[in-house]
Design a protein around this motif. Structure first.
Motif, PDB file in Angstrom:
ATOM      1  N   VAL A 116       0.826  -1.209   0.000  1.00 50.42           N
ATOM      2  CA  VAL A 116       0.000   0.000   0.000  1.00 50.42           C
ATOM      3  C   VAL A 116       0.861   1.261   0.000  1.00 50.42           C
ATOM      4  N   CYS A 117       2.160   1.120   0.320  1.00 50.98           N
ATOM      5  CA  CYS A 117       3.043   2.293   0.294  1.00 50.98           C
ATOM      6  C   CYS A 117       3.130   2.888  -1.116  1.00 50.98           C
ATOM      7  N   PHE A 118       2.959   2.076  -2.153  1.00 50.96           N
ATOM      8  CA  PHE A 118       2.962   2.590  -3.523  1.00 50.96           C
ATOM      9  C   PHE A 118       1.764   3.512  -3.747  1.00 50.96           C
ATOM     10  N   VAL A 119       0.615   3.084  -3.280  1.00 53.55           N
ATOM     11  CA  VAL A 119      -0.599   3.884  -3.426  1.00 53.55           C
ATOM     12  C   VAL A 119      -0.461   5.202  -2.673  1.00 53.55           C
ATOM     13  N   ALA A 120       0.071   5.118  -1.456  1.00 53.50           N
ATOM     14  CA  ALA A 120       0.245   6.322  -0.638  1.00 53.50           C
ATOM     15  C   ALA A 120       1.286   7.253  -1.241  1.00 53.50           C
ATOM     16  N   ALA A 121       2.415   6.701  -1.697  1.00 52.88           N
ATOM     17  CA  ALA A 121       3.484   7.525  -2.257  1.00 52.88           C
ATOM     18  C   ALA A 121       3.051   8.204  -3.547  1.00 52.88           C
ATOM     19  N   ASN A 127      -6.988  10.922   2.291  1.00 48.28           N
ATOM     20  CA  ASN A 127      -8.309  10.934   2.907  1.00 48.28           C
ATOM     21  C   ASN A 127      -9.110   9.672   2.623  1.00 48.28           C
ATOM     22  N   ARG A 128      -8.416   8.606   2.211  1.00 48.03           N
ATOM     23  CA  ARG A 128      -9.074   7.316   2.043  1.00 48.03           C
ATOM     24  C   ARG A 128      -8.562   6.365   3.127  1.00 48.03           C
ATOM     25  N   LEU A 129      -9.392   5.425   3.501  1.00 51.76           N
ATOM     26  CA  LEU A 129      -9.023   4.436   4.488  1.00 51.76           C
ATOM     27  C   LEU A 129      -8.309   3.287   3.797  1.00 51.76           C
ATOM     28  N   LEU A 130      -7.117   2.919   4.293  1.00 47.78           N
ATOM     29  CA  LEU A 130      -6.312   1.871   3.686  1.00 47.78           C
ATOM     30  C   LEU A 130      -5.990   0.785   4.704  1.00 47.78           C
ATOM     31  N   ALA A 131      -6.126  -0.468   4.290  1.00 45.90           N
ATOM     32  CA  ALA A 131      -5.738  -1.594   5.133  1.00 45.90           C
ATOM     33  C   ALA A 131      -4.271  -1.923   4.906  1.00 45.90           C
ATOM     34  N   THR A 132      -3.622  -2.448   5.936  1.00 39.83           N
ATOM     35  CA  THR A 132      -2.244  -2.909   5.791  1.00 39.83           C
ATOM     36  C   THR A 132      -1.936  -3.879   6.926  1.00 39.83           C
ATOM     37  N   HIS A 133      -0.723  -4.415   6.911  1.00 41.19           N
ATOM     38  CA  HIS A 133      -0.306  -5.332   7.968  1.00 41.19           C
ATOM     39  C   HIS A 133      -0.228  -4.573   9.290  1.00 41.19           C
ATOM     40  N   TRP A 134      -0.705  -5.220  10.346  1.00 43.03           N
ATOM     41  CA  TRP A 134      -0.799  -4.537  11.646  1.00 43.03           C
ATOM     42  C   TRP A 134       0.553  -4.020  12.134  1.00 43.03           C
ATOM     43  N   ALA A 135       1.652  -4.710  11.794  1.00 44.93           N
ATOM     44  CA  ALA A 135       2.959  -4.333  12.333  1.00 44.93           C
ATOM     45  C   ALA A 135       3.517  -3.057  11.710  1.00 44.93           C
ATOM     46  N   TYR A 136       2.918  -2.581  10.618  1.00 43.04           N
ATOM     47  CA  TYR A 136       3.493  -1.441   9.900  1.00 43.04           C
ATOM     48  C   TYR A 136       2.544  -0.247   9.805  1.00 43.04           C
ATOM     49  N   VAL A 137       1.462  -0.304  10.570  1.00 43.39           N
ATOM     50  CA  VAL A 137       0.528   0.826  10.570  1.00 43.39           C
ATOM     51  C   VAL A 137       1.228   2.099  11.024  1.00 43.39           C
ATOM     52  N   ARG A 138       1.939   2.037  12.142  1.00 48.19           N
ATOM     53  CA  ARG A 138       2.596   3.231  12.683  1.00 48.19           C
ATOM     54  C   ARG A 138       3.657   3.771  11.716  1.00 48.19           C
ATOM     55  N   GLN A 139       4.444   2.875  11.133  1.00 55.67           N
ATOM     56  CA  GLN A 139       5.488   3.286  10.187  1.00 55.67           C
ATOM     57  C   GLN A 139       4.890   3.981   8.975  1.00 55.67           C
ATOM     58  N   LEU A 140       3.829   3.427   8.445  1.00 54.32           N
ATOM     59  CA  LEU A 140       3.197   4.010   7.264  1.00 54.32           C
ATOM     60  C   LEU A 140       2.537   5.352   7.582  1.00 54.32           C
ATOM     61  N   LYS A 141       1.933   5.450   8.747  1.00 61.03           N
ATOM     62  CA  LYS A 141       1.330   6.726   9.147  1.00 61.03           C
ATOM     63  C   LYS A 141       2.387   7.822   9.257  1.00 61.03           C
ATOM     64  N   LYS A 142       3.551   7.447   9.754  1.00 67.77           N
ATOM     65  CA  LYS A 142       4.636   8.412   9.896  1.00 67.77           C
ATOM     66  C   LYS A 142       5.139   8.876   8.527  1.00 67.77           C
ATOM     67  N   CYS A 143       5.245   7.929   7.588  1.00 69.10           N
ATOM     68  CA  CYS A 143       5.759   8.262   6.249  1.00 69.10           C
ATOM     69  C   CYS A 143       4.731   8.997   5.399  1.00 69.10           C
ATOM     70  N   PRO A 145       1.460  10.862   6.251  1.00 69.05           N
ATOM     71  CA  PRO A 145       0.469  11.356   7.219  1.00 69.05           C
ATOM     72  C   PRO A 145      -0.863  11.760   6.597  1.00 69.05           C
ATOM     73  N   ALA A 146      -0.909  11.950   5.278  1.00 62.92           N
ATOM     74  CA  ALA A 146      -2.168  12.334   4.635  1.00 62.92           C
ATOM     75  C   ALA A 146      -3.099  11.144   4.447  1.00 62.92           C
ATOM     76  N   CYS A 147      -2.595   9.936   4.676  1.00 60.85           N
ATOM     77  CA  CYS A 147      -3.393   8.725   4.472  1.00 60.85           C
ATOM     78  C   CYS A 147      -3.786   8.110   5.818  1.00 60.85           C
ATOM     79  N   GLN A 148      -4.872   7.358   5.796  1.00 58.23           N
ATOM     80  CA  GLN A 148      -5.357   6.691   6.998  1.00 58.23           C
ATOM     81  C   GLN A 148      -5.125   5.187   6.847  1.00 58.23           C
ATOM     82  N   PHE A 149      -4.331   4.607   7.735  1.00 61.05           N
ATOM     83  CA  PHE A 149      -4.010   3.183   7.680  1.00 61.05           C
ATOM     84  C   PHE A 149      -4.589   2.476   8.910  1.00 61.05           C
TER      85      PHE A 149
END
Length: 322
Positions: A116-121, A127-143, A145-149
């Motif tokens: 999902v990092c490709f979609v976010a990048a 402003n869309r809700l995105l699913a991802t692996h639970w272990a990387y939610v915080r990392q993706l939110k940090k990278c 911030p405009a997306c909701q994981f």
């Protein structure tokens, strides 16, 4: 014929690439067996058409470069290895440009877990809700911030963008896409041939009812799907997630657009469809397996939801069963 592109890139998980290719191979084999026209043409692509080294260290040989590709109806992005993501992995700009152009041209995007990092990048999911692996939610939110994981056992759909939280969620998403394009009966047949679980344990094909971020309701949906054969009451559901009955009903309806009891019915009917297709159990036995002691009530309920009795469904499905 619909065209499917599966992206391969350095550090991607090969199981993501090949779970998608194998899914469409099953579809093609079923179509061939049934004498149906082939629906999907599938290619594995890379940025420049050259081999890529997967996360395991094994090489993947793509069919073509993204620059050689025609327009596609579905683009699948496999996961990136979590270690690389945590180390600051950034998708190649030309790949992001290609994804953006294809998405704007009408293609669906299916991003598997950390893919999902490709979609976010690419800026396609603000402003869309995105699913991802639970272990990387915080990392993706940090990278991004405009997306909701959010962590998700299955998948989310936000318009033409699909995202998953697990590998099995990728199968769930592909089955739902297949149901939309080939119909529920063919998708159910494909589900029973995936061999990833016993038919009664496969996740239900219930379009659109998990596209929310209410974690308590998501947990409850998981629980219902695992305990569908048991006696399920509003009181018991509330106890499982710590919600009062009135609050549970309101939040469940708001999140899923269904009442809790109707969701239970839909899960049970979906499980029954798979058992009708994949087993020789009697209708009475299947009614009991999915949580109904009264077979006559089950038959009436099945017809209300499906438009056919269980026997009519099974007769229709027998035409499809190899």
């Amino acid at each position: 014929m619909k065209k499917v592109a599966i992206l391969s890139y350095e550090g991607c998980w090969g199981m993501g690439v090949f779970s998608a290719t194998d899914f469409f191979r099953i579809v093609a084999l079923l179509e061939q067996h049934l004498g149906l026209a082939q629906t999907y043409a599938v290619k594995v692509l890379s940025s420049d058409g050259a081999e890529v080294c997967a996360a395991s260290g094994h090489m993947i040989q793509p069919d073509a470069a993204i620059s050689d590709a025609d327009d596609y109806d579905l683009l699948i992005i496999p996961p990136v290895e979590g270690v690389r993501l945590a180390a600051g992995f950034t998708p190649e700009p030309n790949v992001l440009a290609w994804l953006t152009a294809r998405q704007r041209g009408g293609a669906r995007l299916l991003a598997m877990t950390t893919g999902v990092c490709f979609v976010a990048a690419a800026g396609l999911a603000e402003n869309r809700l995105l699913a991802t692996h639970w272990a990387y939610v915080r990392q993706l939110k940090k990278c991004y911030p405009a997306c909701q994981f959010i962590p998700q056992q299955s998948f989310l759909q936000a318009g033409d963008i699909w995202s998953t939280g697990t590998l099995n969620g990728g199968f769930d998403a592909l089955l739902e896409i297949l149901a939309q394009e080939r119909g529920d009966q063919f998708a159910q047949l494909c589900a029973t041939h995936l061999l990833v679980s016993a038919p009664e344990r496969l996740n239900p094909i219930l379009p659109g009812h998990r596209n929310h971020c209410d974690e308590a309701i998501l947990r409850l949906q998981d629980w219902i799907e695992s305990h569908h054969a048991e006696a399920i009451t509003i009181e018991r559901m509330g106890h499982e997630v710590g919600l009062a009955e009135r609050t549970l009903k309101r939040r469940f309806q708001q999140a899923t657009r269904l009442s809790p009891n109707l969701y239970v019915q839909k899960v049970r009917i979906d499980k029954a469809k798979k058992l009708l297709l994949a087993s020789n159990l009697s209708v009475k036995a299947i009614a009991y397996e999915v949580g109904y002691e009264n077979a006559s009530f089950f038959v009436r309920l099945f017809k209300t939801h499906v438009g056919q009795t269980p026997a009519e469904w099974r007769k229709c499905e027998s035409i499809l069963t190899p």
